[in-house]
Design a protein around this motif. Structure first.
Motif, mmCIF file in Angstrom:
data_model
loop_
_atom_site.group_PDB
_atom_site.id
_atom_site.type_symbol
_atom_site.label_atom_id
_atom_site.label_comp_id
_atom_site.label_asym_id
_atom_site.label_seq_id
_atom_site.Cartn_x
_atom_site.Cartn_y
_atom_site.Cartn_z
ATOM 1 N N VAL A 1 0.866 -1.179 0.000
ATOM 2 C CA VAL A 1 0.000 0.000 0.000
ATOM 3 C C VAL A 1 0.903 1.229 0.000
ATOM 4 N N PRO A 2 0.660 2.204 -0.860
ATOM 5 C CA PRO A 2 1.534 3.379 -0.918
ATOM 6 C C PRO A 2 1.676 4.079 0.438
ATOM 7 N N ALA A 3 2.887 4.507 0.746
ATOM 8 C CA ALA A 3 3.159 5.192 2.014
ATOM 9 C C ALA A 3 2.298 6.435 2.151
ATOM 10 N N ARG A 4 2.026 7.121 1.067
ATOM 11 C CA ARG A 4 1.188 8.327 1.095
ATOM 12 C C ARG A 4 -0.237 7.979 1.547
ATOM 13 N N THR A 5 -0.738 6.846 1.091
ATOM 14 C CA THR A 5 -2.072 6.400 1.496
ATOM 15 C C THR A 5 -2.088 6.095 2.986
ATOM 16 N N ILE A 6 -1.076 5.398 3.459
ATOM 17 C CA ILE A 6 -0.976 5.082 4.884
ATOM 18 C C ILE A 6 -0.893 6.373 5.695
ATOM 19 N N ASP A 7 -0.083 7.322 5.239
ATOM 20 C CA ASP A 7 0.040 8.615 5.914
ATOM 21 C C ASP A 7 -1.318 9.330 5.961
ATOM 22 N N ASP A 8 -2.025 9.343 4.856
ATOM 23 C CA ASP A 8 -3.338 9.993 4.803
ATOM 24 C C ASP A 8 -4.319 9.325 5.767
ATOM 25 N N ARG B 1 -11.188 2.905 2.902
ATOM 26 C CA ARG B 1 -12.417 2.350 2.333
ATOM 27 C C ARG B 1 -12.157 1.095 1.497
ATOM 28 N N ASP B 2 -10.949 0.964 1.019
ATOM 29 C CA ASP B 2 -10.622 -0.163 0.148
ATOM 30 C C ASP B 2 -10.292 -1.380 1.009
ATOM 31 N N VAL B 3 -11.209 -2.329 1.050
ATOM 32 C CA VAL B 3 -11.035 -3.501 1.907
ATOM 33 C C VAL B 3 -9.791 -4.304 1.518
ATOM 34 N N TYR B 4 -9.427 -4.276 0.262
ATOM 35 C CA TYR B 4 -8.251 -5.030 -0.169
ATOM 36 C C TYR B 4 -6.970 -4.395 0.377
ATOM 37 N N GLN B 5 -6.910 -3.066 0.361
ATOM 38 C CA GLN B 5 -5.742 -2.395 0.930
ATOM 39 C C GLN B 5 -5.713 -2.569 2.446
ATOM 40 N N LEU B 6 -6.874 -2.495 3.088
ATOM 41 C CA LEU B 6 -6.930 -2.720 4.532
ATOM 42 C C LEU B 6 -6.455 -4.124 4.882
ATOM 43 N N LYS B 7 -6.847 -5.092 4.084
ATOM 44 C CA LYS B 7 -6.421 -6.483 4.323
ATOM 45 C C LYS B 7 -4.909 -6.611 4.198
ATOM 46 N N LYS C 1 -6.194 -8.455 12.543
ATOM 47 C CA LYS C 1 -7.411 -8.540 11.747
ATOM 48 C C LYS C 1 -7.786 -7.143 11.261
ATOM 49 N N ILE C 2 -8.530 -7.077 10.181
ATOM 50 C CA ILE C 2 -8.991 -5.785 9.678
ATOM 51 C C ILE C 2 -9.732 -5.031 10.783
ATOM 52 N N GLU C 3 -10.524 -5.743 11.555
ATOM 53 C CA GLU C 3 -11.298 -5.117 12.626
ATOM 54 C C GLU C 3 -10.411 -4.407 13.644
#
Length: 66
Positions: A24-31, A40-46, A55-57
């Protein structure tokens, strides 16, 4: 809003390290960590959950609406 920063820091990981491990891009994690964007993207959260071995939860603080 979320526990990503807390979980990442508890594992002594930088955003870059989490990004490298999760894809997952570092910028996304930072945001996400700084509340500029809501995860919102369950795949990136996973991917982030797997990289942190949780766990995602565990990443998201769910707030009840009254």
């Amino acid at each position: 809003m979320n526990n990503i920063k807390t979980l990442r820091q508890s594992r002594n990981m930088t955003r870059k390290a989490l990004s490298d491990k999760s894809g997952v891009p570092a910028r996304t994690i930072d945001d996400w960590e700084n509340g500029r964007r809501i995860p919102r993207d369950v795949y990136q959260l996973k991917k982030v959950a797997d990289a942190l071995d949780v766990k995602i939860e565990d990443l998201i603080k769910f707030e009840s609406r009254s």
